[in-house]
Design a protein around this motif. Structure first.
Motif, PDB file in Angstrom:
ATOM      1  N   LYS A 114       4.723   1.495 -16.875  1.00 20.42           N
ATOM      2  CA  LYS A 114       5.009   0.177 -16.287  1.00 20.42           C
ATOM      3  C   LYS A 114       3.912  -0.248 -15.310  1.00 20.42           C
ATOM      4  O   LYS A 114       3.497  -1.404 -15.282  1.00 20.42           O
ATOM      5  CB  LYS A 114       6.367   0.225 -15.589  1.00 20.42           C
ATOM      6  CG  LYS A 114       6.958  -1.107 -15.253  1.00 20.42           C
ATOM      7  CD  LYS A 114       8.419  -0.898 -14.849  1.00 20.42           C
ATOM      8  CE  LYS A 114       8.695  -1.573 -13.536  1.00 20.42           C
ATOM      9  NZ  LYS A 114      10.072  -1.400 -13.099  1.00 20.42           N
ATOM     10  N   MET A 115       3.421   0.716 -14.518  1.00 22.17           N
ATOM     11  CA  MET A 115       2.392   0.414 -13.519  1.00 22.17           C
ATOM     12  C   MET A 115       1.073   0.025 -14.165  1.00 22.17           C
ATOM     13  O   MET A 115       0.361  -0.843 -13.675  1.00 22.17           O
ATOM     14  CB  MET A 115       2.155   1.625 -12.603  1.00 22.17           C
ATOM     15  CG  MET A 115       3.236   1.868 -11.604  1.00 22.17           C
ATOM     16  SD  MET A 115       2.960   3.388 -10.655  1.00 22.17           S
ATOM     17  CE  MET A 115       1.513   2.931  -9.707  1.00 22.17           C
ATOM     18  N   PHE A 116       0.724   0.706 -15.282  1.00 29.04           N
ATOM     19  CA  PHE A 116      -0.581   0.487 -15.886  1.00 29.04           C
ATOM     20  C   PHE A 116      -0.534  -0.381 -17.131  1.00 29.04           C
ATOM     21  O   PHE A 116      -1.524  -0.486 -17.848  1.00 29.04           O
ATOM     22  CB  PHE A 116      -1.226   1.845 -16.209  1.00 29.04           C
ATOM     23  CG  PHE A 116      -1.558   2.621 -14.971  1.00 29.04           C
ATOM     24  CD1 PHE A 116      -2.552   2.204 -14.115  1.00 29.04           C
ATOM     25  CD2 PHE A 116      -0.827   3.764 -14.637  1.00 29.04           C
ATOM     26  CE1 PHE A 116      -2.849   2.920 -12.962  1.00 29.04           C
ATOM     27  CE2 PHE A 116      -1.118   4.479 -13.492  1.00 29.04           C
ATOM     28  CZ  PHE A 116      -2.125   4.049 -12.645  1.00 29.04           C
ATOM     29  N   PRO A 170       0.805  -1.233   0.000  1.00 29.24           N
ATOM     30  CA  PRO A 170       0.000   0.000   0.000  1.00 29.24           C
ATOM     31  C   PRO A 170       0.839   1.285   0.000  1.00 29.24           C
ATOM     32  O   PRO A 170       0.389   2.328  -0.466  1.00 29.24           O
ATOM     33  CB  PRO A 170      -0.813  -0.090   1.295  1.00 29.24           C
ATOM     34  CG  PRO A 170      -0.782  -1.516   1.697  1.00 29.24           C
ATOM     35  CD  PRO A 170       0.483  -2.083   1.139  1.00 29.24           C
ATOM     36  N   PHE A 171       2.071   1.206   0.513  1.00 28.17           N
ATOM     37  CA  PHE A 171       2.910   2.398   0.604  1.00 28.17           C
ATOM     38  C   PHE A 171       3.873   2.548  -0.574  1.00 28.17           C
ATOM     39  O   PHE A 171       4.492   3.588  -0.739  1.00 28.17           O
ATOM     40  CB  PHE A 171       3.719   2.384   1.906  1.00 28.17           C
ATOM     41  CG  PHE A 171       2.857   2.412   3.122  1.00 28.17           C
ATOM     42  CD1 PHE A 171       2.133   3.553   3.460  1.00 28.17           C
ATOM     43  CD2 PHE A 171       2.750   1.300   3.933  1.00 28.17           C
ATOM     44  CE1 PHE A 171       1.333   3.581   4.579  1.00 28.17           C
ATOM     45  CE2 PHE A 171       1.948   1.323   5.056  1.00 28.17           C
ATOM     46  CZ  PHE A 171       1.229   2.462   5.377  1.00 28.17           C
ATOM     47  N   LYS A 172       3.999   1.498  -1.387  1.00 23.83           N
ATOM     48  CA  LYS A 172       4.990   1.506  -2.461  1.00 23.83           C
ATOM     49  C   LYS A 172       4.751   2.651  -3.449  1.00 23.83           C
ATOM     50  O   LYS A 172       5.679   3.343  -3.850  1.00 23.83           O
ATOM     51  CB  LYS A 172       4.995   0.162  -3.184  1.00 23.83           C
ATOM     52  CG  LYS A 172       6.225  -0.030  -4.002  1.00 23.83           C
ATOM     53  CD  LYS A 172       6.397  -1.482  -4.381  1.00 23.83           C
ATOM     54  CE  LYS A 172       7.784  -1.627  -4.955  1.00 23.83           C
ATOM     55  NZ  LYS A 172       8.236  -2.953  -5.056  1.00 23.83           N
ATOM     56  N   THR A 173       3.499   2.872  -3.837  1.00 20.81           N
ATOM     57  CA  THR A 173       3.191   3.950  -4.778  1.00 20.81           C
ATOM     58  C   THR A 173       3.500   5.302  -4.159  1.00 20.81           C
ATOM     59  O   THR A 173       4.068   6.175  -4.819  1.00 20.81           O
ATOM     60  CB  THR A 173       1.711   3.886  -5.211  1.00 20.81           C
ATOM     61  OG1 THR A 173       1.475   2.601  -5.790  1.00 20.81           O
ATOM     62  CG2 THR A 173       1.378   4.955  -6.221  1.00 20.81           C
ATOM     63  N   ILE A 205      10.998  10.038 -16.573  1.00 20.50           N
ATOM     64  CA  ILE A 205      11.099   8.865 -15.699  1.00 20.50           C
ATOM     65  C   ILE A 205       9.732   8.539 -15.104  1.00 20.50           C
ATOM     66  O   ILE A 205       9.317   7.377 -15.062  1.00 20.50           O
ATOM     67  CB  ILE A 205      12.160   9.092 -14.601  1.00 20.50           C
ATOM     68  CG1 ILE A 205      13.545   9.197 -15.233  1.00 20.50           C
ATOM     69  CG2 ILE A 205      12.110   7.989 -13.551  1.00 20.50           C
ATOM     70  CD1 ILE A 205      14.628   9.719 -14.299  1.00 20.50           C
ATOM     71  N   VAL A 206       9.017   9.565 -14.637  1.00 21.12           N
ATOM     72  CA  VAL A 206       7.679   9.355 -14.068  1.00 21.12           C
ATOM     73  C   VAL A 206       6.761   8.724 -15.123  1.00 21.12           C
ATOM     74  O   VAL A 206       5.992   7.807 -14.816  1.00 21.12           O
ATOM     75  CB  VAL A 206       7.085  10.679 -13.530  1.00 21.12           C
ATOM     76  CG1 VAL A 206       5.598  10.546 -13.252  1.00 21.12           C
ATOM     77  CG2 VAL A 206       7.828  11.118 -12.274  1.00 21.12           C
ATOM     78  N   GLN A 207       6.843   9.186 -16.357  1.00 19.27           N
ATOM     79  CA  GLN A 207       6.017   8.612 -17.419  1.00 19.27           C
ATOM     80  C   GLN A 207       6.331   7.133 -17.628  1.00 19.27           C
ATOM     81  O   GLN A 207       5.419   6.320 -17.792  1.00 19.27           O
ATOM     82  CB  GLN A 207       6.206   9.384 -18.730  1.00 19.27           C
ATOM     83  CG  GLN A 207       5.553  10.746 -18.697  1.00 19.27           C
ATOM     84  CD  GLN A 207       5.799  11.518 -19.975  1.00 19.27           C
ATOM     85  OE1 GLN A 207       6.928  11.595 -20.459  1.00 19.27           O
ATOM     86  NE2 GLN A 207       4.740  12.084 -20.519  1.00 19.27           N
ATOM     87  N   ARG A 208       7.616   6.768 -17.599  1.00 20.65           N
ATOM     88  CA  ARG A 208       7.991   5.350 -17.742  1.00 20.65           C
ATOM     89  C   ARG A 208       7.451   4.524 -16.578  1.00 20.65           C
ATOM     90  O   ARG A 208       6.978   3.399 -16.764  1.00 20.65           O
ATOM     91  CB  ARG A 208       9.505   5.206 -17.851  1.00 20.65           C
ATOM     92  CG  ARG A 208      10.058   5.633 -19.190  1.00 20.65           C
ATOM     93  CD  ARG A 208      11.479   5.126 -19.425  1.00 20.65           C
ATOM     94  NE  ARG A 208      12.451   5.582 -18.446  1.00 20.65           N
ATOM     95  CZ  ARG A 208      13.203   6.671 -18.563  1.00 20.65           C
ATOM     96  NH1 ARG A 208      13.105   7.440 -19.624  1.00 20.65           N
ATOM     97  NH2 ARG A 208      14.072   6.990 -17.622  1.00 20.65           N
ATOM     98  N   ILE A 209       7.515   5.078 -15.371  1.00 22.07           N
ATOM     99  CA  ILE A 209       7.000   4.357 -14.196  1.00 22.07           C
ATOM    100  C   ILE A 209       5.493   4.159 -14.334  1.00 22.07           C
ATOM    101  O   ILE A 209       4.968   3.072 -14.068  1.00 22.07           O
ATOM    102  CB  ILE A 209       7.345   5.107 -12.893  1.00 22.07           C
ATOM    103  CG1 ILE A 209       8.852   5.073 -12.643  1.00 22.07           C
ATOM    104  CG2 ILE A 209       6.573   4.523 -11.704  1.00 22.07           C
ATOM    105  CD1 ILE A 209       9.321   6.004 -11.536  1.00 22.07           C
TER     106      ILE A 209
END
Length: 160
Positions: free
Chosen positions: A155-157, A8-11, A148-152
């Motif tokens: 990857k998340m979605f 729950p805290f990872k994001t 970098i945020v866009q790549r993350i």
């Protein structure tokens, strides 16, 4: 050793660094504005000068600079910690090197404060030059950070 962050805290942890640094950039811009207002005292006279002095821009500029230094160093260390925790390694590239450079520039700028208080004009010019460079590098780093945020996010979605 990688510390396992509860899911729950990872994001929250992953996006804390970019949010902190974006706020730090806005703080830097505001501190620059306040410093410019403080510098205007030297070239004004009369009531305008009294009004500028009464706003105590010098004290506000020093406080903002102190907070900026702490946030910059915390952001640099925190960004590396989150990256290492998420990936098991650091990615040596422009974003990391710029972040380390920004931490150095912030420390250099703050280290000039005693000389500024002694009225050393060369220190004032150096302080302004260092901070102008810092804002430029910081803006560029914000751009690379957004990539970098866009790549993350991709990857998340990413649907597998």
């Amino acid at each position: 050793m990688i510390v396992a962050i509860p899911e729950p805290f990872k994001t929250v942890v992953t996006f804390a660094h970019p949010l902190l640094m974006l706020l730090t950039l806005f703080l830097a811009l505001y501190a620059g504005y306040v410093g410019w207002q403080y510098r205007r005292i030297r070239s004004t006279e009369g009531e305008e000068k009294k009004a500028l002095i009464s706003k105590r821009y010098n004290i506000l500029h020093h406080k903002l600079g102190s907070v900026f230094l702490v946030l910059m160093v915390a952001g640099a260390v925190g960004g590396m910690a989150v990256t290492y925790n998420d990936n098991g390694k650091l990615f040596v590239g422009g974003h990391l090197l710029a972040g380390l450079g920004l931490a150095f520039l912030a420390a250099l700028s703050a280290a000039l404060a005693p000389l500024l208080q002694q009225g050393k004009e060369w220190a004032r010019v150096t302080h302004i030059t260092v901070n102008t460079a810092l804002i430029g590098v910081f803006a560029w780093q914000t751009f690379t950070g957004w990539q970098i945020v866009q790549r993350i996010l991709e990857k998340m979605f990413k649907v597998s």
